[in-house]
Design a protein around this motif. Structure first.
Motif, PDB file in Angstrom:
ATOM      1  N   UNK A   1       3.676   9.730   1.215  1.00  0.00           N
ATOM      2  CA  UNK A   1       3.221  10.729   0.239  1.00  0.00           C
ATOM      3  C   UNK A   1       2.808  12.022   0.928  1.00  0.00           C
ATOM      4  N   UNK A   2       2.211  11.909   2.096  1.00  0.00           N
ATOM      5  CA  UNK A   2       1.766  13.093   2.831  1.00  0.00           C
ATOM      6  C   UNK A   2       2.953  13.890   3.362  1.00  0.00           C
ATOM      7  N   UNK A   3       4.005  13.197   3.800  1.00  0.00           N
ATOM      8  CA  UNK A   3       5.200  13.899   4.280  1.00  0.00           C
ATOM      9  C   UNK A   3       5.898  14.634   3.154  1.00  0.00           C
TER      10      UNK A   3
ATOM     11  N   UNK B   1      -6.831   3.279  -3.207  1.00  0.00           N
ATOM     12  CA  UNK B   1      -7.526   2.183  -2.534  1.00  0.00           C
ATOM     13  C   UNK B   1      -7.863   2.561  -1.097  1.00  0.00           C
ATOM     14  N   UNK B   2      -6.953   3.286  -0.446  1.00  0.00           N
ATOM     15  CA  UNK B   2      -7.196   3.718   0.932  1.00  0.00           C
ATOM     16  C   UNK B   2      -8.342   4.720   0.984  1.00  0.00           C
ATOM     17  N   UNK B   3      -8.361   5.661   0.043  1.00  0.00           N
ATOM     18  CA  UNK B   3      -9.443   6.642   0.001  1.00  0.00           C
ATOM     19  C   UNK B   3     -10.791   5.964  -0.227  1.00  0.00           C
ATOM     20  N   UNK B   4     -10.822   4.980  -1.104  1.00  0.00           N
ATOM     21  CA  UNK B   4     -12.067   4.245  -1.365  1.00  0.00           C
ATOM     22  C   UNK B   4     -12.513   3.485  -0.124  1.00  0.00           C
ATOM     23  N   UNK B   5     -11.573   2.910   0.579  1.00  0.00           N
ATOM     24  CA  UNK B   5     -11.890   2.140   1.785  1.00  0.00           C
ATOM     25  C   UNK B   5     -12.432   3.046   2.884  1.00  0.00           C
ATOM     26  N   UNK B   6     -11.817   4.228   3.031  1.00  0.00           N
ATOM     27  CA  UNK B   6     -12.207   5.148   4.102  1.00  0.00           C
ATOM     28  C   UNK B   6     -13.438   5.986   3.735  1.00  0.00           C
ATOM     29  N   UNK B   7     -13.657   6.152   2.435  1.00  0.00           N
ATOM     30  CA  UNK B   7     -14.790   6.957   2.001  1.00  0.00           C
ATOM     31  C   UNK B   7     -14.551   8.449   2.069  1.00  0.00           C
ATOM     32  N   UNK B   8     -13.282   8.849   2.114  1.00  0.00           N
ATOM     33  CA  UNK B   8     -12.938  10.278   2.143  1.00  0.00           C
ATOM     34  C   UNK B   8     -11.753  10.520   1.214  1.00  0.00           C
ATOM     35  N   UNK B   9     -11.609  11.745   0.764  1.00  0.00           N
ATOM     36  CA  UNK B   9     -10.446  12.127  -0.029  1.00  0.00           C
ATOM     37  C   UNK B   9      -9.350  12.618   0.890  1.00  0.00           C
TER      38      UNK B   9
ATOM     39  N   UNK C   1      -6.803  -0.470   8.082  1.00  0.00           N
ATOM     40  CA  UNK C   1      -6.591  -0.590   6.638  1.00  0.00           C
ATOM     41  C   UNK C   1      -5.288  -1.350   6.395  1.00  0.00           C
ATOM     42  N   UNK C   2      -5.033  -1.807   5.175  1.00  0.00           N
ATOM     43  CA  UNK C   2      -3.780  -2.503   4.861  1.00  0.00           C
ATOM     44  C   UNK C   2      -2.561  -1.638   5.201  1.00  0.00           C
ATOM     45  N   UNK C   3      -1.550  -2.257   5.781  1.00  0.00           N
ATOM     46  CA  UNK C   3      -0.368  -1.520   6.209  1.00  0.00           C
ATOM     47  C   UNK C   3       0.338  -0.846   5.041  1.00  0.00           C
ATOM     48  N   UNK C   4       0.435  -1.523   3.890  1.00  0.00           N
ATOM     49  CA  UNK C   4       1.119  -0.923   2.740  1.00  0.00           C
ATOM     50  C   UNK C   4       0.419   0.350   2.279  1.00  0.00           C
ATOM     51  N   UNK C   5      -0.896   0.363   2.362  1.00  0.00           N
ATOM     52  CA  UNK C   5      -1.642   1.559   1.975  1.00  0.00           C
ATOM     53  C   UNK C   5      -1.369   2.700   2.950  1.00  0.00           C
TER      54      UNK C   5
END
Length: 209
Positions: free
Chosen positions: A17-19, A43-51, A6-10
């Motif tokens: 955000x997770x930390x 955008x990352x969640x949409x790309x991966x298809x998971x929340x 996935x894109x590095x910025x994402x």
């Protein structure tokens, strides 16, 4: 082997955000807006298809998928950081410089600087701000709108405009040879760009007469 990444910025937005379990704190760390972090994560969640996150009563919580993904992403970033630290430019001094996320690196003409200063190894950290300078992750900071800060010297680079780029470094190292070389280099490039702009403006003015 081709890696599906996935894109590095994402990825960086998700990891921060997770930390922190906070878009606001992640945004502060990455020098972007909380909205930008949220957009990257979405955008990352949409790309991966998971929340990856659950938003509960204004509280950010990692989902099971998010927790599992964080482990791998954090380990990957740690390996990249360790590998980067192992790289030592073949020069006498390593100068680490921070720039904001929206700074155009081509303005620095890094290859020319390195070719004319073979004794200085120039490494760029982007994005970076005062936080990275205070924590000594960088030796100097280039940015527009930087202000004076106790214990740090802030020199104007672009003298041709009201608000120009500035170079900030700790007072104790602001006069060391490598920082002085970078400051002189930036000012010479700024002066050259200003002369070119004035010449073009003059040519346009003559053409209009």
């Amino acid at each position: 082997m081709t890696y599906s990444l996935p894109p590095l910025n994402a990825l960086r937005a998700f990891e921060a955000a997770a930390r922190h379990l906070s878009f606001k704190l992640a945004a502060h760390e990455l020098h972007v807006t909380p909205a930008a972090v949220g957009q990257h994560v979405k955008a990352l969640e949409l790309r991966l298809g998971v929340r990856l996150f659950a938003r509960l009563h204004k509280q950010l919580v990692l989902t099971a998928d998010g927790q599992a993904y964080l482990v791998g992403i954090s380990d990957g970033f740690r390996r990249i950081a360790d590998a980067t630290l192992q790289l030592k430019p073949r020069c006498a001094v390593l100068l680490q410089v921070g720039v904001p996320e929206n700074f155009e690196l081509r303005r620095l003409d890094l290859e020319h600087f390195r070719s004319t200063h073979p004794d200085i190894g120039l490494r760029i950290l982007q994005p970076a701000g005062l936080h990275e300078l205070v924590e000594r992750k960088v030796d100097a900071l280039i940015g527009r709108g930087l202000r004076s800060h106790p214990g740090y010297r802030c020199d104007r680079i672009d003298k041709g405009t009201e608000v120009g780029d500035r170079l900030m470094a700790p007072e104790g190292t602001a006069e060391c040879p490598e920082v002085m070389s970078l400051r002189d280099w930036l000012r010479s490039r700024s002066a050259g760009a200003l002369r070119t702009e004035r010449r073009r403006s003059g040519e346009i003015g003559l053409a209009r007469r």
